[in-house]
Design an enzyme around this catalytic site. Sequence first.
Site, mmCIF file in Angstrom:
data_model
loop_
_atom_site.group_PDB
_atom_site.id
_atom_site.type_symbol
_atom_site.label_atom_id
_atom_site.label_comp_id
_atom_site.label_asym_id
_atom_site.label_seq_id
_atom_site.Cartn_x
_atom_site.Cartn_y
_atom_site.Cartn_z
ATOM 1 N N ARG A 127 -13.965 -11.010 -0.856
ATOM 2 C CA ARG A 127 -12.776 -10.203 -0.574
ATOM 3 C C ARG A 127 -11.449 -10.886 -0.941
ATOM 4 O O ARG A 127 -11.367 -12.106 -0.991
ATOM 5 C CB ARG A 127 -12.753 -9.770 0.887
ATOM 6 C CG ARG A 127 -12.599 -10.849 1.927
ATOM 7 C CD ARG A 127 -12.738 -10.235 3.292
ATOM 8 N NE ARG A 127 -11.637 -9.332 3.581
ATOM 9 C CZ ARG A 127 -10.483 -9.738 4.105
ATOM 10 N NH1 ARG A 127 -10.276 -10.989 4.365
ATOM 11 N NH2 ARG A 127 -9.533 -8.863 4.359
ATOM 12 N N LYS B 12 9.725 -4.016 4.996
ATOM 13 C CA LYS B 12 9.691 -2.923 5.985
ATOM 14 C C LYS B 12 10.318 -3.366 7.314
ATOM 15 O O LYS B 12 10.956 -2.564 8.008
ATOM 16 C CB LYS B 12 8.240 -2.458 6.211
ATOM 17 C CG LYS B 12 7.636 -1.722 5.019
ATOM 18 C CD LYS B 12 8.240 -0.347 4.821
ATOM 19 C CE LYS B 12 7.547 0.450 3.734
ATOM 20 N NZ LYS B 12 8.170 1.746 3.477
ATOM 21 N N VAL C 128 -8.965 1.973 -1.253
ATOM 22 C CA VAL C 128 -10.399 1.798 -1.067
ATOM 23 C C VAL C 128 -11.189 3.117 -1.178
ATOM 24 O O VAL C 128 -12.236 3.169 -1.814
ATOM 25 C CB VAL C 128 -10.667 1.054 0.278
ATOM 26 C CG1 VAL C 128 -10.109 1.782 1.470
ATOM 27 C CG2 VAL C 128 -12.120 0.783 0.486
ATOM 28 N N ILE D 116 16.160 5.198 -6.090
ATOM 29 C CA ILE D 116 16.978 4.961 -4.887
ATOM 30 C C ILE D 116 17.905 3.749 -5.074
ATOM 31 O O ILE D 116 18.740 3.475 -4.225
ATOM 32 C CB ILE D 116 16.130 4.804 -3.589
ATOM 33 C CG1 ILE D 116 15.036 3.742 -3.744
ATOM 34 C CG2 ILE D 116 15.561 6.145 -3.156
ATOM 35 C CD1 ILE D 116 14.342 3.382 -2.421
ATOM 36 N N SER E 79 5.791 0.849 8.276
ATOM 37 C CA SER E 79 4.368 0.606 8.013
ATOM 38 C C SER E 79 3.771 -0.258 9.115
ATOM 39 O O SER E 79 4.471 -1.105 9.700
ATOM 40 C CB SER E 79 4.214 -0.128 6.686
ATOM 41 O OG SER E 79 2.885 -0.540 6.520
ATOM 42 N N TYR F 158 5.752 -7.147 1.272
ATOM 43 C CA TYR F 158 5.906 -5.723 1.605
ATOM 44 C C TYR F 158 6.310 -5.568 3.077
ATOM 45 O O TYR F 158 7.266 -4.853 3.402
ATOM 46 C CB TYR F 158 4.585 -5.021 1.311
ATOM 47 C CG TYR F 158 4.479 -3.591 1.767
ATOM 48 C CD1 TYR F 158 5.018 -2.558 1.012
ATOM 49 C CD2 TYR F 158 3.802 -3.264 2.946
ATOM 50 C CE1 TYR F 158 4.891 -1.234 1.418
ATOM 51 C CE2 TYR F 158 3.669 -1.945 3.357
ATOM 52 C CZ TYR F 158 4.216 -0.931 2.598
ATOM 53 O OH TYR F 158 4.089 0.369 3.009
ATOM 54 N N ALA G 147 10.298 6.909 -0.212
ATOM 55 C CA ALA G 147 10.243 6.125 -1.464
ATOM 56 C C ALA G 147 10.078 4.644 -1.156
ATOM 57 O O ALA G 147 10.804 4.082 -0.344
ATOM 58 C CB ALA G 147 11.515 6.354 -2.278
HETATM 59 N N1 LIG Z 1 -0.164 5.522 2.340
HETATM 60 C C1 LIG Z 1 -0.262 4.654 3.306
HETATM 61 O O1 LIG Z 1 -1.353 4.345 3.818
HETATM 62 C C2 LIG Z 1 0.979 4.005 3.870
HETATM 63 C C3 LIG Z 1 0.831 3.121 4.946
HETATM 64 C C4 LIG Z 1 1.959 2.527 5.473
HETATM 65 C C5 LIG Z 1 3.220 2.847 4.987
HETATM 66 N N2 LIG Z 1 3.339 3.689 3.935
HETATM 67 C C6 LIG Z 1 4.685 3.992 3.450
HETATM 68 O O2 LIG Z 1 4.826 5.408 3.424
HETATM 69 C C7 LIG Z 1 5.668 5.813 2.346
HETATM 70 C C8 LIG Z 1 4.949 6.843 1.493
HETATM 71 O O3 LIG Z 1 3.756 6.260 1.016
HETATM 72 P P1 LIG Z 1 2.790 7.027 0.030
HETATM 73 O O4 LIG Z 1 1.425 6.629 0.373
HETATM 74 O O5 LIG Z 1 3.165 8.462 -0.011
HETATM 75 O O6 LIG Z 1 3.172 6.297 -1.333
HETATM 76 P P2 LIG Z 1 3.346 6.916 -2.784
HETATM 77 O O7 LIG Z 1 3.404 5.763 -3.710
HETATM 78 O O8 LIG Z 1 2.361 7.994 -3.024
HETATM 79 O O9 LIG Z 1 4.793 7.590 -2.667
HETATM 80 C C9 LIG Z 1 5.981 6.880 -2.828
HETATM 81 C C10 LIG Z 1 6.868 7.669 -3.766
HETATM 82 O O10 LIG Z 1 8.085 6.945 -3.954
HETATM 83 C C11 LIG Z 1 8.432 7.008 -5.324
HETATM 84 N N3 LIG Z 1 9.247 5.834 -5.608
HETATM 85 C C12 LIG Z 1 8.851 4.540 -5.694
HETATM 86 N N4 LIG Z 1 9.892 3.753 -5.990
HETATM 87 C C13 LIG Z 1 10.981 4.574 -6.085
HETATM 88 C C14 LIG Z 1 12.352 4.347 -6.375
HETATM 89 N N5 LIG Z 1 12.811 3.117 -6.668
HETATM 90 N N6 LIG Z 1 13.199 5.399 -6.380
HETATM 91 C C15 LIG Z 1 12.738 6.661 -6.126
HETATM 92 N N7 LIG Z 1 11.437 6.925 -5.855
HETATM 93 C C16 LIG Z 1 10.578 5.894 -5.827
HETATM 94 C C17 LIG Z 1 7.112 7.018 -6.066
HETATM 95 O O11 LIG Z 1 7.198 7.568 -7.368
HETATM 96 C C18 LIG Z 1 6.254 7.874 -5.143
HETATM 97 O O12 LIG Z 1 6.308 9.235 -5.504
HETATM 98 C C19 LIG Z 1 6.066 4.539 1.636
HETATM 99 O O13 LIG Z 1 7.310 4.125 2.125
HETATM 100 C C20 LIG Z 1 4.993 3.546 2.031
HETATM 101 O O14 LIG Z 1 5.464 2.213 1.989
HETATM 102 C C21 LIG Z 1 2.248 4.286 3.363
#
Ligand SMILES: NC(=O)c1ccc[n+]([C@@H]2O[C@H](COP(=O)([O-])OP(=O)(O)OC[C@H]3O[C@@H](n4cnc5c(N)ncnc54)[C@H](O)[C@@H]3O)[C@@H](O)[C@H]2O)c1
Length: 321
Positions: free
Chosen positions: A274, A152, A192, A62, A124, A148, A82
Amino acid sequence: MELAGKKVVVTGGAGLVGSHIVDELVKEKAEVTVYDNFVRGKRENLKKSLDSGLVTIVEADICDRETLKKTFAGKDLCFHEAAVWLKACQDEPRKALEINTTGTFNVLETCVASGIKKIVAASSSSVYGDGLYFPTDEKHPFNNDLFYGAGKIADEQWYRAFRKKYGLDFIAFRYLNIYGPRQPFLGAYTDVIMNFFNKLDENLPPRIEGDGSQTLDLVYVGDCARANIMAMKSAVSGEYFNVSSGKETTLKELAEILIKVSGKKDIKPEYVPRDKNLVTRRFGSADKAKSMLGFTVTTSLEQGLKNILAWREEVKKREAK
Ligand SMILES: NC(=O)c1ccc[n+]([C@@H]2O[C@H](COP(=O)([O-])OP(=O)(O)OC[C@H]3O[C@@H](n4cnc5c(N)ncnc54)[C@H](O)[C@@H]3O)[C@@H](O)[C@H]2O)c1
């Protein structure tokens, strides 16, 4: 809004949440372009949806504005997932700026230039930092002090600014703790649940950091993906929503359910000091998403964990071949 026939880009579409959004979009008969650099996402996460013939993959960053421009041309809608993770941003703070913040700005700018009408994006619950009250609703202040969360929060402001100036509709989701099949379970930055399962696989006790009273608000990834689809279809714009189960689960309870689900009743959790960067309590209010989008979580924790277990078995069998 109908999604059938719509041309939809999913950034981070090979990751945990993104790939489940892609599955839902395929069910809706949308034409999907996954935009992912695969730092964390995997092609096998898209295996099922690729069979539909409705999904195309663009492997790119991106931060690469030229490829964003080419890819987004002619698209109707965007889901933006992403990002790099909390711990990765603490280890390398510049990533929070260059990927999570500037990268998001690039995506928004490209949406506007390409005539995309609406973006549904991942924020988030980290924006809240340590919760000052529970259940934490969307009016809670930005009490965050981590890189982080800082990224956000900046993104949430970009969404508002782009909507005001260019009319780009948005919904941003403050996910609580999303879990489910396709969460990476090897290497750094495993969460976790996967760490607990990894220990149980070796007949070792799940390791709890702290006294086990810390809580998580665990949302099954399929529910999270459904929230995204509901948001895109709805007429709502310019809003932030928690994606919350409306329940908190202590680490101790989580370890106990995991032990039960994996059938290893004789194992007891182990307690270790922790990491100070971890928030002690997460419990979001699910009310706003319910009242404005009609969204509620429907997958029980026990069922969600069983789904993870079944998926882990499948992956291990595949890798053993
Ligand atoms: N999983 C959670 O509990 C959680 C909680 C709060 C927020 N989020 C947010 O939700 C979104 C999705 O999270 P997720 O758990 O699916 O994470 P994830 O890491 O599984 O998915 C993120 C994807 O983005 C891709 N990516 C990372 N940097 C990139 C870049 N520079 N260009 C293109 N692609 C890129 C990664 O390869 C990955 O496939 C994220 O924005 C994350 O910050 C997730």
